[in-house]
Design an enzyme around this catalytic site. Structure first.
Site, short mmCIF file in Angstrom:
data_model
loop_
_atom_site.label_atom_id
_atom_site.label_comp_id
_atom_site.label_asym_id
_atom_site.label_seq_id
_atom_site.Cartn_x
_atom_site.Cartn_y
_atom_site.Cartn_z
N ASP A 10 1.02 -1.18 0.28
CA ASP A 10 -0.04 -0.07 -0.18
C ASP A 10 0.84 1.30 -0.20
O ASP A 10 1.82 1.21 0.87
CB ASP A 10 -1.00 -0.01 1.26
CG ASP A 10 -2.05 -1.24 1.40
OD1 ASP A 10 -2.08 -2.01 0.38
OD2 ASP A 10 -2.76 -1.30 2.05
N ASP A 131 -14.93 -4.48 -1.41
CA ASP A 131 -14.62 -4.51 0.03
C ASP A 131 -15.40 -4.32 0.87
O ASP A 131 -16.31 -3.13 0.55
CB ASP A 131 -13.47 -3.58 0.46
CG ASP A 131 -12.26 -4.08 -0.39
OD1 ASP A 131 -11.76 -5.15 -0.66
OD2 ASP A 131 -11.13 -2.76 -0.62
#
Length: 242
Positions: A10, A131
């Site tokens: 990330d 998600d």
């Protein structure tokens, strides 16, 4: 079933970070250089790398595109997203060497548009990222880096994408992401029931190689590994032979 092992990086302001439960205010910065980290994963035997541009996910655009381009030259096959809003964004990532473009907010908000991209480029060039968070007795789908509520639900969109050409679905239980609490196995069994045609990537909470094995048993075709690898809970080599 033995799932594919997919390490994750990330990015925020070009650095390797992790967020707790998607909260930008609860950020951990790691000292690793992202390109060197990816090279280490490749040397250990990984085939794929999952990359999230957190700046893009929050505000749109590709603040970390130069890093993503470098990661795509690391020897790993890269799936990357964060900030994809229009077809030009898809082309920028594909031109940067990304093999699969990860579609999150746009996949929730504009499924018809995404279906046209699937038809044009093929399902293998995309990973649909739904998600999810359990709220009010349903799996909701927050967008924009998990900061905005949306009306559509996981149970609505996962089967819809399976019927419209998608091949790969990444699904994170947001409440477990970055918490080292183990995968939500019930979630992945549920996805196997409602969208059996999708290769599901489990994400959020891996803490041991046993969690990887359990995700495969629950129907996951792949597992995303972030914090556990960064903090040395187990090695990538151990994960690959689990």
């Amino acid at each position: 079933m033995k799932p594919d092992i997919i390490p994750a990086i990330d990015l925020r302001a070009g650095r390797v970070v992790r967020l707790a439960q998607g909260d930008y205010a609860r950020q951990t910065i790691y000292p690793d250089d992202p390109v060197a980290l990816a090279a280490g994963y490749a040397a250990a035997g990984a085939r794929w790398l999952h990359v999230v541009d957190l700046d893009g996910a929050q505000a749109g655009g590709f603040a970390n595109l130069p890093v993503i381009e470098a990661l795509a030259r690391s020897g790993l096959r890269v799936q990357a997203g964060g900030g994809v809003r229009k077809v030009a964004d898809v082309h920028r990532l594909l031109d940067a060497g990304v093999e699969r473009v990860v579609l999150g907010s746009v996949a929730i908000r504009e499924p018809s548009r995404v279906a046209s991209w699937l038809e044009r480029h093929g399902g293998e060039r995309f990973t649909i990222a739904l998600d999810t968070r359990w709220e009010e007795d349903r799996w909701t789908l927050p967008s924009a880096g998990w900061t905005q509520a949306e009306a559509r639900t996981l149970d609505e969109l996962a089967p819809w994408y399976a019927a419209h050409g998608a091949r790969h679905l990444l699904c994170t239980d947001i409440q477990r992401d970055g918490m080292l609490a183990g995968f939500n196995l019930a979630l992945y069994r549920h996805l196997a029931d409602i969208a059996p045609g999708l290769a599901v990537q489990a994400s959020g909470g891996a803490r041991s190689v046993e969690d990887i094995q359990a995700a495969g048993t629950a129907g996951a075709a792949g597992v995303i590994l972030g914090r556990a690898l960064l903090e040395g809970r187990f090695t990538l080599t151990e994960a690959l032979v689990a």
